[in-house]
Scaffold this motif. Structure first.
Motif, PDB file in Angstrom:
ATOM      1  N   THR A 161       0.917  -1.323   0.099  1.00 32.20           N
ATOM      2  CA  THR A 161      -0.295  -0.395   0.132  1.00 32.20           C
ATOM      3  C   THR A 161       0.733   1.003  -0.099  1.00 32.20           C
ATOM      4  N   ARG A 162       1.838   1.063  -0.213  1.00 33.65           N
ATOM      5  CA  ARG A 162       3.344   2.205   0.600  1.00 33.65           C
ATOM      6  C   ARG A 162       3.933   2.628  -0.888  1.00 33.65           C
ATOM      7  N   MET A 163       3.438   2.108  -1.651  1.00 35.67           N
ATOM      8  CA  MET A 163       5.178   2.273  -2.902  1.00 35.67           C
ATOM      9  C   MET A 163       4.082   2.605  -3.916  1.00 35.67           C
ATOM     10  N   GLY A 164       4.525   2.911  -4.708  1.00 31.96           N
ATOM     11  CA  GLY A 164       3.765   3.214  -6.215  1.00 31.96           C
ATOM     12  C   GLY A 164       4.832   3.625  -7.291  1.00 31.96           C
ATOM     13  N   VAL A 165       4.718   2.341  -8.969  1.00 33.53           N
ATOM     14  CA  VAL A 165       6.259   3.625  -9.549  1.00 33.53           C
ATOM     15  C   VAL A 165       5.173   3.013 -10.651  1.00 33.53           C
ATOM     16  N   LEU A 166       5.314   4.358 -11.777  1.00 34.39           N
ATOM     17  CA  LEU A 166       4.993   4.747 -13.175  1.00 34.39           C
ATOM     18  C   LEU A 166       6.003   4.769 -14.255  1.00 34.39           C
ATOM     19  N   VAL A 167       5.848   3.966 -15.066  1.00 37.14           N
ATOM     20  CA  VAL A 167       6.858   4.310 -16.291  1.00 37.14           C
ATOM     21  C   VAL A 167       6.470   4.465 -17.387  1.00 37.14           C
ATOM     22  N   GLU A 168       7.260   5.144 -17.919  1.00 36.92           N
ATOM     23  CA  GLU A 168       6.646   5.490 -19.606  1.00 36.92           C
ATOM     24  C   GLU A 168       7.739   4.965 -20.908  1.00 36.92           C
ATOM     25  N   MET A 169       6.916   3.465 -21.021  1.00 33.00           N
ATOM     26  CA  MET A 169       8.698   3.283 -22.156  1.00 33.00           C
ATOM     27  C   MET A 169       7.582   3.162 -23.784  1.00 33.00           C
ATOM     28  N   VAL A 170       9.013   2.771 -24.244  1.00 33.92           N
ATOM     29  CA  VAL A 170       8.735   3.149 -25.773  1.00 33.92           C
ATOM     30  C   VAL A 170       8.646   1.936 -25.696  1.00 33.92           C
ATOM     31  N   ASN A 171       8.436   1.081 -26.978  1.00 33.48           N
ATOM     32  CA  ASN A 171       8.660  -0.553 -27.911  1.00 33.48           C
ATOM     33  C   ASN A 171       8.598  -1.239 -26.386  1.00 33.48           C
ATOM     34  N   GLY A 172       8.148  -1.406 -25.619  1.00 33.29           N
ATOM     35  CA  GLY A 172       8.143  -2.484 -24.675  1.00 33.29           C
ATOM     36  C   GLY A 172       6.781  -3.133 -24.722  1.00 33.29           C
ATOM     37  N   ASN A 173       6.924  -4.348 -23.567  1.00 39.01           N
ATOM     38  CA  ASN A 173       5.477  -4.772 -23.930  1.00 39.01           C
ATOM     39  C   ASN A 173       5.130  -5.161 -21.712  1.00 39.01           C
ATOM     40  N   ASP A 174       3.994  -5.562 -21.320  1.00 36.01           N
ATOM     41  CA  ASP A 174       3.165  -5.664 -20.041  1.00 36.01           C
ATOM     42  C   ASP A 174       3.922  -6.229 -18.966  1.00 36.01           C
ATOM     43  N   GLU A 175       4.823  -7.604 -19.570  1.00 39.41           N
ATOM     44  CA  GLU A 175       6.050  -7.678 -18.747  1.00 39.41           C
ATOM     45  C   GLU A 175       6.792  -7.029 -18.391  1.00 39.41           C
ATOM     46  N   LEU A 176       7.559  -6.505 -19.201  1.00 37.62           N
ATOM     47  CA  LEU A 176       8.923  -5.424 -19.292  1.00 37.62           C
ATOM     48  C   LEU A 176       8.759  -4.175 -18.449  1.00 37.62           C
ATOM     49  N   LEU A 177       7.633  -4.553 -18.686  1.00 33.65           N
ATOM     50  CA  LEU A 177       6.952  -2.747 -17.523  1.00 33.65           C
ATOM     51  C   LEU A 177       7.185  -3.075 -16.836  1.00 33.65           C
ATOM     52  N   LYS A 178       6.343  -4.263 -15.690  1.00 33.09           N
ATOM     53  CA  LYS A 178       6.366  -4.592 -14.722  1.00 33.09           C
ATOM     54  C   LYS A 178       7.758  -4.484 -14.567  1.00 33.09           C
ATOM     55  N   ASP A 179       8.090  -4.959 -15.025  1.00 33.18           N
ATOM     56  CA  ASP A 179       9.700  -5.482 -14.302  1.00 33.18           C
ATOM     57  C   ASP A 179      10.559  -4.403 -14.035  1.00 33.18           C
ATOM     58  N   VAL A 180      11.120  -3.766 -15.355  1.00 35.02           N
ATOM     59  CA  VAL A 180      11.664  -2.087 -14.434  1.00 35.02           C
ATOM     60  C   VAL A 180      11.032  -1.442 -13.599  1.00 35.02           C
ATOM     61  N   ALA A 181       9.592  -1.163 -13.328  1.00 35.53           N
ATOM     62  CA  ALA A 181       8.690  -0.377 -12.345  1.00 35.53           C
ATOM     63  C   ALA A 181       8.991  -1.201 -11.229  1.00 35.53           C
ATOM     64  N   MET A 182       9.143  -2.159 -10.731  1.00 36.09           N
ATOM     65  CA  MET A 182       9.731  -3.503  -9.772  1.00 36.09           C
ATOM     66  C   MET A 182      11.140  -3.205  -9.325  1.00 36.09           C
ATOM     67  N   HIS A 183      11.644  -3.295 -10.276  1.00 42.28           N
ATOM     68  CA  HIS A 183      13.421  -2.606 -10.408  1.00 42.28           C
ATOM     69  C   HIS A 183      13.291  -0.856  -9.448  1.00 42.28           C
ATOM     70  N   ILE A 184      12.650  -0.052 -10.001  1.00 38.28           N
ATOM     71  CA  ILE A 184      12.295   1.341  -9.786  1.00 38.28           C
ATOM     72  C   ILE A 184      12.327   1.002  -8.344  1.00 38.28           C
ATOM     73  N   ALA A 185      11.223   0.608  -8.482  1.00 40.88           N
ATOM     74  CA  ALA A 185      10.346   0.229  -6.329  1.00 40.88           C
ATOM     75  C   ALA A 185      11.666  -0.175  -5.631  1.00 40.88           C
ATOM     76  N   ALA A 186      12.684  -1.494  -5.920  1.00 37.85           N
ATOM     77  CA  ALA A 186      13.413  -1.637  -4.859  1.00 37.85           C
ATOM     78  C   ALA A 186      14.321  -0.973  -5.322  1.00 37.85           C
ATOM     79  N   SER A 187      15.308  -0.348  -5.970  1.00 33.63           N
ATOM     80  CA  SER A 187      16.636   0.424  -6.207  1.00 33.63           C
ATOM     81  C   SER A 187      16.542   1.738  -6.328  1.00 33.63           C
ATOM     82  N   ASN A 188      15.602   2.255  -6.523  1.00 35.36           N
ATOM     83  CA  ASN A 188      15.486   3.803  -6.259  1.00 35.36           C
ATOM     84  C   ASN A 188      15.737   4.797  -7.386  1.00 35.36           C
TER      85      ASN A 188
END
Length: 293
Positions: A161-188
């Motif tokens: 409930t405490r963290m959210g990440v929004l990513v804008e990506m060109v030529n990506g797919n749903d899986e890659l978008l989620k993976d990169v967003a998850m990485h950003i949440a973890a690595s800041n």
């Protein structure tokens, strides 16, 4: 007039307030339900105003993305305790605020508060005050961000409930978008690439690293080489593209994206309570204050 259990029940259902508050309100109005509701609304809103000065450092982040994935909104709404932030009422409110922001594109928090709440019967500000009266905690619309994309698409990741990440990506797919967003949440990461690092931030880090290198007592030319290497390492640590991908540390995020022919234009990372100074309560002092008060 005798106040019956069914009268109290009906008032509770219509106001969302506690049993004793409803009973007292009915007694004060001699059982007149409508007047009791009006009085409770008045007192409830007054309580909301009194609570507005209390620190609200808990809460939720919510994200809304349009069906075509070309526009998105991320919002943070604060409350005082994680107990409230985990409740269905609060979740529904924050989600509705995100949907309202996406649909109406308000200019600022004040404009957002004036909008009709998605799925509600009044404004967001009315709903906020009504929730304060019902729950008994300070609730604040803290911040939001609206994004739109011409050549890319948005994806997101919510960590609890405490963290959210929004990513804008060109030529990506749903899986890659989620993976990169998850990485950003973890690595800041601070930003996407090295050229986006603020000059002031980089210069400050150079000063620190140069001072550390000079303490080694090595010649100036060696110090400069040390500085270059350390700056390179620093930039890799704080930029999204330079970081090692959390799910496969043997490759960088830049390599991950390159392998898929994708590009990240930008991202937004919200963590509940960032920058809010939360008051630390001393329980013993609090009890003594109540005893002496």
């Amino acid at each position: 007039m005798q106040i019956t259990a069914s009268m109290v029940k009906e008032l509770r259902e219509r106001t969302g307030s506690g049993m004793m508050e409803c009973k007292k309100a009915l007694q004060e109005t001699d059982g007149d339900l409508e007047v009791a509701i009006e009085n409770m609304r008045k007192s409830g809103l007054a309580k909301a105003d009194k609570k507005s000065g209390r620190v609200a450092a808990e809460g939720r982040v919510a994200i809304a993305i349009s069906d075509d994935k070309k526009s998105a909104a991320v919002v943070e709404v604060n409350c005082e305790t994680d107990f409230v932030s985990g409740g269905d009422d609060f979740l529904g409110f924050v989600t509705a605020v995100a949907n309202t922001a996406l649909a109406n594109q308000p200019a600022d928090i004040a404009a957002l508060g004036e909008l009709a709440l998605d799925g509600g019967s009044g404004s967001i500000e009315d709903a906020r005050k009504a929730m304060i009266a019902k729950i008994g905690e300070n609730i604040q619309l803290r911040r939001f961000e609206l994004l739109s994309s011409e050549d890319g698409a948005f994806g997101s990741y919510l960590h609890g409930t405490r963290m959210g990440v929004l990513v804008e990506m060109v030529n990506g797919n749903d899986e890659l978008l989620k993976d990169v967003a998850m990485h950003i949440a973890a690595s800041n990461p601070l930003c996407v690439s090295e050229d986006e690092v603020p000059a002031e931030t980089l210069e400050k880090e150079k000063e620190i690293l140069r001072a550390q290198a000079l303490e080694s007592g090595k010649p100036a030319d060696i110090v400069e080489k040390m500085l270059t290497g350390r700056i390179r390492k620093y930039l890799a640590e704080i930029t999204l593209l330079g970081q090692s991908f959390v799910k496969d540390p043997d490759k960088t995020v830049e390599t991950l994206l390159s392998d898929s022919g994708a590009k990240v234009n930008r991202f937004v990372r919200y963590e509940v309570g960032e920058g809010i100074e939360k008051k630390v309560e001393n329980f013993a002092d609090e009890v003594m204050a109540q005893v002496n008060g």
